[in-house]
Design an enzyme around this catalytic site. Structure first.
Site, mmCIF file in Angstrom:
data_model
loop_
_atom_site.group_PDB
_atom_site.id
_atom_site.type_symbol
_atom_site.label_atom_id
_atom_site.label_comp_id
_atom_site.label_asym_id
_atom_site.label_seq_id
_atom_site.Cartn_x
_atom_site.Cartn_y
_atom_site.Cartn_z
ATOM 1 N N GLU A 150 -3.403 4.937 14.667
ATOM 2 C CA GLU A 150 -3.356 4.730 13.210
ATOM 3 C C GLU A 150 -3.870 3.343 12.830
ATOM 4 O OE1 GLU A 150 -0.165 4.540 9.476
ATOM 5 O OE2 GLU A 150 0.531 4.296 11.545
ATOM 6 N N GLU A 249 5.762 8.442 3.809
ATOM 7 C CA GLU A 249 6.089 7.116 4.323
ATOM 8 C C GLU A 249 5.959 6.108 3.186
ATOM 9 O OE1 GLU A 249 5.105 5.218 8.507
ATOM 10 O OE2 GLU A 249 3.612 4.585 7.042
#
EC number: 5.3.1.22
Length: 271
Positions: A150, A249
């Site tokens: 990521e 998130e």
């Protein structure tokens, strides 16, 4: 086309509850059928299993351990000289993933070492990351688990994080060359670093193995004020046939439940 699927990130949502096991129950009560979390390693694994089994939720993603958090580690995948620590952390993540039947692990790259120049050490860090990812690919493939990398923005969130753009991540994935190592797209980070979201999503869609969302720049709910048009982004992902989960998130502006209005219809459609 099937509706998009959303999972609750328990490191960000329901944080009024101190235990991850409590957050699992809260997520299930709110209508989520799946959860993800960054670091569960301070939680009792058997208790997590019991909560998962009692609620029926799927655990879709966990991260590899930070490393030495007190020393400033934020993952070790690309940190030269820490290869053995990375492998030990991967083993621990595998233990939790297998026990929780979690099919995805975020293999954290880590930070540029303190005092090092990013440009000077970049090649060495990339080489380290590629070799560690190749090792991880072999370990994960034996268990049917996907590894994810990521990009995290270096403008706001973490100036020293090594992996900071989808372009850099795609080049690394090409060097790794394993189909079970994929790209984790957090639109919050992608927007801050590169903006050009539509074309980047379209370009890198075949590499994407997981998605996370938050509004920019506040990192709050998708329907809060900010730069991103999430109805358009969701429509684009549906049109492209995205079948994976989308991790919530973000930092709720109030209580988690009060801020879930934007996702309620999706959760109902997935029942």
């Amino acid at each position: 086309m099937p509706p998009l699927k959303f999972c609750a990130n328990l490191s960000w949502l329901f944080t009024d509850l101190p235990e991850f096991t409590q957050r699992i129950y809260a997520a299930a009560s709110a209508g989520f059928q799946a959860v993800e979390a960054a670091w569960l390693y301070d939680s009792d694994l058997q208790e997590l299993q019991r909560a998962k089994n009692a609620t029926g939720v799927e655990v879709v993603l966990i991260n590899t351990p930070l490393g030495d958090a007190k020393a400033g580690d934020l993952g070790l995948g690309a940190v030269p000289g820490r290869e053995e620590d990375f492998r030990k952390g991967l083993d621990l993540a595998m233990q939790y993933a297998k026990a929780l039947d979690c099919r995805r692990i975020h293999l954290m790259a880590g930070r540029v070492p303190v005092g090092a120049d990013r440009a000077t050490i970049a090649v060495e860090m990339e080489d380290t990351f590629v070799q560690n990812l190749k090792h991880a690919a072999d370990v994960l493939s034996n268990e049917g688990i996907t590894g994810l990398i990521e990009p995290i923005n270096t403008r706001i969130t973490d100036p020293r994080y090594f992996l900071d753009s989808p372009h850099q991540a795609a080049a690394i994935l090409q060097k790794v060359g394993h189909p079970n190592i994929k790209l984790q797209m957090d639109v919050f980070h992608w927007q801050i670093m590169d903006r050009n979201l539509t074309q980047n999503i379209q370009k890198y869609f075949p590499l994407i193995g997981h998605i996370q969302i938050a509004q920019v720049p506040s990192r709050n709910e998708p329907d809060s004020a900010g730069e991103l048009n999430f109805p358009y982004i969701f429509s684009l992902l549906e049109e492209m046939g995205y079948q994976g989960y989308i991790g919530c998130e973000y930092k709720p502006l109030g209580s988690t439940n009060e801020g879930l209005g934007w996702v309620k219809d999706y959760l109902k459609r997935n029942k």
